[in-house]
Design an enzyme around this catalytic site. Sequence first.
Site, PDB file in Angstrom:
ATOM      1  N   GLU A  83     -32.890  28.887 -38.098  1.00 33.55           N
ATOM      2  CA  GLU A  83     -31.946  29.257 -37.355  1.00 33.55           C
ATOM      3  C   GLU A  83     -32.177  30.119 -36.203  1.00 33.55           C
ATOM      4  OE1 GLU A  83     -28.875  27.749 -36.678  1.00 33.55           O
ATOM      5  OE2 GLU A  83     -28.284  28.062 -39.004  1.00 33.55           O
ATOM      6  N   ASP A 102     -34.185  26.825 -32.164  1.00 32.43           N
ATOM      7  CA  ASP A 102     -34.156  25.506 -31.292  1.00 32.43           C
ATOM      8  C   ASP A 102     -34.702  25.985 -29.906  1.00 32.43           C
ATOM      9  OD1 ASP A 102     -31.824  26.439 -30.861  1.00 32.43           O
ATOM     10  OD2 ASP A 102     -30.665  24.407 -30.713  1.00 32.43           O
ATOM     11  N   GLY A 160     -15.389  25.529 -33.620  1.00 31.75           N
ATOM     12  CA  GLY A 160     -16.080  26.707 -33.345  1.00 31.75           C
ATOM     13  C   GLY A 160     -16.562  27.425 -34.573  1.00 31.75           C
ATOM     14  N   GLY A 168     -19.442  26.570 -36.432  1.00 27.50           N
ATOM     15  CA  GLY A 168     -20.712  26.662 -36.431  1.00 27.50           C
ATOM     16  C   GLY A 168     -21.047  25.260 -37.302  1.00 27.50           C
ATOM     17  N   ASP A 212     -27.760  20.447 -32.071  1.00 28.71           N
ATOM     18  CA  ASP A 212     -26.546  19.924 -32.638  1.00 28.71           C
ATOM     19  C   ASP A 212     -26.124  18.620 -32.072  1.00 28.71           C
ATOM     20  OD1 ASP A 212     -25.892  22.573 -32.944  1.00 28.71           O
ATOM     21  OD2 ASP A 212     -24.709  22.770 -31.339  1.00 28.71           O
ATOM     22  N   TYR A 269     -25.047  35.321 -27.664  1.00 28.78           N
ATOM     23  CA  TYR A 269     -26.137  34.290 -27.836  1.00 28.78           C
ATOM     24  C   TYR A 269     -27.159  34.482 -26.485  1.00 28.78           C
ATOM     25  CZ  TYR A 269     -27.782  29.161 -27.776  1.00 28.78           C
ATOM     26  OH  TYR A 269     -28.539  28.172 -27.911  1.00 28.78           O
TER      27      TYR A 269
HETATM   28  P1  ADP Z   1     -18.439  24.285 -32.557  1.00 25.78           P
HETATM   29  O1  ADP Z   1     -19.639  25.087 -33.001  1.00 25.78           O
HETATM   30  O2  ADP Z   1     -17.435  23.736 -33.242  1.00 25.78           O
HETATM   31  O3  ADP Z   1     -19.349  23.191 -31.598  1.00 25.78           O
HETATM   32  P2  ADP Z   1     -17.872  24.958 -29.577  1.00 25.78           P
HETATM   33  O4  ADP Z   1     -17.245  26.146 -29.179  1.00 25.78           O
HETATM   34  O5  ADP Z   1     -19.092  24.653 -29.147  1.00 25.78           O
HETATM   35  O6  ADP Z   1     -17.764  24.933 -31.044  1.00 25.78           O
HETATM   36  O7  ADP Z   1     -17.019  23.886 -29.346  1.00 25.78           O
HETATM   37  C1  ADP Z   1     -15.430  23.570 -29.477  1.00 25.78           C
HETATM   38  C2  ADP Z   1     -14.788  22.858 -28.582  1.00 25.78           C
HETATM   39  O8  ADP Z   1     -15.123  21.605 -28.403  1.00 25.78           O
HETATM   40  C3  ADP Z   1     -13.564  23.065 -28.548  1.00 25.78           C
HETATM   41  O9  ADP Z   1     -12.782  24.222 -28.112  1.00 25.78           O
HETATM   42  C4  ADP Z   1     -12.877  21.686 -27.806  1.00 25.78           C
HETATM   43  O10 ADP Z   1     -12.865  22.240 -26.565  1.00 25.78           O
HETATM   44  C5  ADP Z   1     -13.951  20.781 -28.095  1.00 25.78           C
HETATM   45  N1  ADP Z   1     -13.625  20.054 -29.446  1.00 25.78           N
HETATM   46  C6  ADP Z   1     -14.109  20.304 -30.720  1.00 25.78           C
HETATM   47  N2  ADP Z   1     -13.288  19.333 -31.353  1.00 25.78           N
HETATM   48  C7  ADP Z   1     -12.427  18.751 -30.976  1.00 25.78           C
HETATM   49  C8  ADP Z   1     -11.393  18.055 -31.103  1.00 25.78           C
HETATM   50  N3  ADP Z   1     -11.192  17.594 -32.416  1.00 25.78           N
HETATM   51  N4  ADP Z   1     -10.429  17.467 -30.001  1.00 25.78           N
HETATM   52  C9  ADP Z   1     -10.789  17.819 -29.065  1.00 25.78           C
HETATM   53  N5  ADP Z   1     -11.638  18.499 -28.426  1.00 25.78           N
HETATM   54  C10 ADP Z   1     -12.528  19.094 -29.440  1.00 25.78           C
HETATM   55 MG    MG Z   2     -20.774  23.371 -30.243  1.00 23.73          MG
END
Ligand code: ADP
Ligand code: MG
Length: 391
Positions: free
Chosen positions: A34, A37, A128, A130, A178, A227
């Site tokens: 963790e 990367d 969001g 993880g 990811d 981060y």
């Molecule tokens: P994660 O750790 O889940 O990747 P991020 O902050 O990197 O969190 O990404 C989350 C963002 O990705 C959301 O705010 C949205 O903009 C996009 N996203 C994730 N899932 C969806 C979804 N089901 N529909 C539309 N956008 C999504």
């Molecule tokens: Mg992400």
Amino acid sequence: MNLIEQLVNIYREKFGYTPAHLVRSPGRVNLLGEHVDYNNGFVLPAAIDLATYAAFSPTNARHSTLVAVDFDQQASFSAESISTRTQADSSPLPEWALYPAGVMWSLMQENLPLIYMNAVFASDVPRGSGLSSSASVEMAFMIAWQTLGGWTLPSMQRALLGQKAENKYVGVNCGIMDQFASACGVENKLLLLDCRSLEWKTIPLPKNISIIIADTTVRRKLTSGEYNKRRSACEEAVRLLQQELPSINSLRDVRVEDFNRLAKKLPRGIEKRARHVVEEIGRSNQAEALLEAGDVHNFGRLMNECHASLRDLYEVSCPELNTMVNIAQSLEGCYGARLTGAGFGGCTVNLVAKEQAGDFSRALAKGYETETGLCPNIYITRASNGAELIR
Ligand code: ADP
Ligand code: MG
């Protein structure tokens, strides 16, 4: 009704015909390695059975129209509107649309033929937390454009172009893990990725083991700022260590013995961050042999050590994550438990004896709720295939 049927129905209502294709694109969970990367280390993720699904067809319109069911919103963009991050009608793209638009943007730079699409998508990857919902969205659209364009890219190439979209178009400074896991996942296998060479292989998950993900439901703001601070601390450590070890390019190149010898030359704050990375890379180096030998006990011990290090040295945990991990580690059948992903809230990952999975999940949920008053989401997941067309 399951998510796929729902998507197809919404697509029919919205566009008036049945979608030609469906893609499934997983989230991922990281078992070990963790915050390494971006330090050229090794990571050990698996694609999971939580995923983003998209129904799509080519369109003759001069733009793509995407419906995000989970946001109850629609957006459209064209090759011309992409560079200004706007929609076909000149209004700004909503944040969620930057991910698929970013994928189109990075494919345009490769000069690949792109066909406009109508698409409806939704996900059961919590956002969001993880588990990389963003990469699962990117890889879903990567497959969609590949399918319509009639070309094929190797899975690692798709991952790299997705990372480029997220780094350069969305503006999120993520590593390659990811998108890699979402693109390259293999059913019932863990993936071992060398983030320096990008070589990777699969490792069988020992038999009778469940991967259980526990979402604290806590989401901290300021995560990206923290981060970036961690990334800078690692870069600073490399710069300082290069005075004694001129050949190193990243913390990956620093052996634990050398680090111990030189640690006192680093400011304490920088030393703690770098120590996590150097020792975590050491731990992930042991993972393959342990897993090949079916030694889940010692692999789980590495996961527990990883959590302690993320909590005390890298300082990316939070009280709720620590509570979830402490309870898990005290339960029968649990080999290892730790926070997963960037930290500051989100999920823990737990390696649990399969026959205890149900009891473990119930006891964990109950214990966490008693201590925090929060109702967690627990997922008993399976390692799954990477993003793929299912129809
Ligand atoms: P994660 O750790 O889940 O990747 P991020 O902050 O990197 O969190 O990404 C989350 C963002 O990705 C959301 O705010 C949205 O903009 C996009 N996203 C994730 N899932 C969806 C979804 N089901 N529909 C539309 N956008 C999504
Ligand atoms: Mg992400």
